[in-house]
Design a protein around this motif. Structure first.
Motif, PDB file in Angstrom:
ATOM      1  N   TYR A  19      29.794-132.155 -26.520  1.00  0.00           N
ATOM      2  CA  TYR A  19      30.859-131.547 -27.307  1.00  0.00           C
ATOM      3  C   TYR A  19      30.940-132.206 -28.686  1.00  0.00           C
ATOM      4  N   ILE A  20      31.292-131.400 -29.678  1.00  0.00           N
ATOM      5  CA  ILE A  20      31.590-131.902 -31.009  1.00  0.00           C
ATOM      6  C   ILE A  20      33.079-131.707 -31.249  1.00  0.00           C
ATOM      7  N   GLN A  21      33.739-132.780 -31.671  1.00  0.00           N
ATOM      8  CA  GLN A  21      35.194-132.743 -31.829  1.00  0.00           C
ATOM      9  C   GLN A  21      35.591-133.148 -33.245  1.00  0.00           C
ATOM     10  N   GLN A  22      36.488-132.386 -33.842  1.00  0.00           N
ATOM     11  CA  GLN A  22      36.993-132.708 -35.173  1.00  0.00           C
ATOM     12  C   GLN A  22      37.819-133.985 -35.108  1.00  0.00           C
ATOM     13  N   ASN A  23      37.357-135.019 -35.850  1.00  0.00           N
ATOM     14  CA  ASN A  23      38.079-136.281 -35.847  1.00  0.00           C
ATOM     15  C   ASN A  23      37.611-137.110 -37.043  1.00  0.00           C
ATOM     16  N   PRO A  24      38.533-137.669 -37.814  1.00  0.00           N
ATOM     17  CA  PRO A  24      38.148-138.429 -39.007  1.00  0.00           C
ATOM     18  C   PRO A  24      37.593-139.820 -38.712  1.00  0.00           C
TER      19      PRO A  24
ATOM     20  N   PRO B 109      34.765-142.045 -37.108  1.00  0.00           N
ATOM     21  CA  PRO B 109      33.403-141.942 -36.552  1.00  0.00           C
ATOM     22  C   PRO B 109      33.320-142.595 -35.175  1.00  0.00           C
ATOM     23  N   ASN B 110      33.015-141.784 -34.181  1.00  0.00           N
ATOM     24  CA  ASN B 110      32.978-142.313 -32.820  1.00  0.00           C
ATOM     25  C   ASN B 110      32.242-141.335 -31.911  1.00  0.00           C
ATOM     26  N   ALA B 111      31.821-141.832 -30.753  1.00  0.00           N
ATOM     27  CA  ALA B 111      31.241-141.002 -29.705  1.00  0.00           C
ATOM     28  C   ALA B 111      31.565-141.673 -28.379  1.00  0.00           C
ATOM     29  N   TYR B 112      31.718-140.886 -27.338  1.00  0.00           N
ATOM     30  CA  TYR B 112      32.019-141.464 -26.027  1.00  0.00           C
ATOM     31  C   TYR B 112      31.521-140.542 -24.925  1.00  0.00           C
TER      32      TYR B 112
ATOM     33  N   PHE C 188      29.782-135.706 -19.444  1.00  0.00           N
ATOM     34  CA  PHE C 188      29.857-135.112 -20.775  1.00  0.00           C
ATOM     35  C   PHE C 188      29.759-136.202 -21.831  1.00  0.00           C
ATOM     36  N   ILE C 189      29.397-135.771 -23.034  1.00  0.00           N
ATOM     37  CA  ILE C 189      29.375-136.618 -24.220  1.00  0.00           C
ATOM     38  C   ILE C 189      30.195-135.924 -25.293  1.00  0.00           C
ATOM     39  N   VAL C 190      30.983-136.686 -26.024  1.00  0.00           N
ATOM     40  CA  VAL C 190      31.755-136.160 -27.156  1.00  0.00           C
ATOM     41  C   VAL C 190      31.360-136.943 -28.407  1.00  0.00           C
ATOM     42  N   ILE C 191      31.047-136.234 -29.487  1.00  0.00           N
ATOM     43  CA  ILE C 191      30.734-136.856 -30.768  1.00  0.00           C
ATOM     44  C   ILE C 191      31.706-136.334 -31.815  1.00  0.00           C
TER      45      ILE C 191
END
Length: 286
Positions: free
Chosen positions: A85-90, A92-95, A105-108
């Motif tokens: 998943y790609i998530q709008q967030n200011p 910089p992170n991934a989990y 799942f992975i979120v970037i």
């Protein structure tokens, strides 16, 4: 050409500190069974609903270039493909998370994509896949729930929560070293992983391409020099004790060191790649 690590197991690249810390977490009685049961099911459904509702699910029809990076990284690590998943967030992170292995799942965050090139993005994905390969998500969630539950028990809850929080943070920091190795196994270029860590330290869309990796790695000596005095060593311990990740400069140095090790060479040299020897239950190198 990137070499596919068929039959790769987590312990083939797991950092020794991660192995020790994970072994200690596994000894907490009953928690693993609890999380893989009802609690795990609820948590998985919660995160799945949150991701579907507030993030972009990557696929062959949605940002296929990113999906190809995911597929390639999974192929190298001999790992099933999780959701990305790609998530709008200011920030910089991934989990990543995989409690029972059913809905990994992975979120970037979008801000992270903006400062990285495709190879570095692939390294991020591979780092997060390392958490899945090593089953870090299970124990991280277990430890978090243990802290919350302990806090509800007045007689011993505070002591247990504080003790486990310290143990949890130590484990998370150790686990990151293994996942950095996972990133290196996929991109098979230490400069890519070290550059990624540099940009996470002080990158932005306007300056990321101007940063000097050589100058960044030169900071290692200055950091290590601080540990030569008792006060410097104490300050470093105070600095890192509450962090969820080791400081980036040390992570980069660890990758630089491991990239020249015999273990890394045996895993990534085509003529050295063996197979998962089922007769002995081990990894065989030629």
């Amino acid at each position: 050409m990137t070499i596919k690590l068929i039959g790769l197991k987590a312990d083939h690249f797991r950092h020794p500190l991660d192995l020790k810390a994970t072994t200690q977490l596994k000894q907490i009685p009953g928690l693993d069974l609890a999380m893989r049961g009802v609690l795990g099911s609820v948590a998985e459904d919660f995160f799945y609903l949150n991701n579907i509702a507030s993030s972009i699910l990557i696929s062959e029809k949605q940002l296929p270039d990113l999906y190809e990076l995911l597929l390639s990284a999974c192929e190298v690590l001999d790992l099933d493909v999780p959701q990305l998943y790609i998530q709008q967030n200011p920030i910089p992170n991934a989990y990543t998370l995989a409690i029972r292995g059913k809905k990994p799942f992975i979120v970037i965050h979008t801000s992270l994509l903006e400062i990285l090139n495709p190879d570095e993005i692939k390294a991020v994905i591979a780092h997060e896949l390392g958490h899945l390969k090593c089953e870090h998500g299970v124990y991280l969630t277990l430890a978090n729930i243990m802290v919350l539950a302990a806090g509800l028990i007045p007689s011993w809850g505070t002591f247990v929560a504080q003790s486990l929080q310290s143990q949890l943070l130590q484990w998370v920091r150790c686990a990151e070293f293994s996942c950095d190795r996972s990133a290196l196994l996929v991109v098979q270029d230490p400069n890519v992983v070290m550059s990624l860590l540099m940009k996470l330290t002080g990158g932005s869309p306007s300056i990321a391409s101007k940063l000097s990796l050589e100058a960044f790695m030169a900071q290692v000596k200055k950091y290590q020099a601080m540990s030569q005095t008792d006060i410097g060593k104490m300050l470093q311990e105070m600095q890192t004790s509450q962090l969820t990740h080791p400081v980036p400069i040390i992570r980069a140095k660890e990758i630089e060191n491991w990239s020249t090790s015999s273990d890394y060479y045996q895993l990534t040299q085509k003529e050295k790649i063996g197979y998962n020897d089922k007769s002995t239950g081990g990894w065989r190198n030629w």
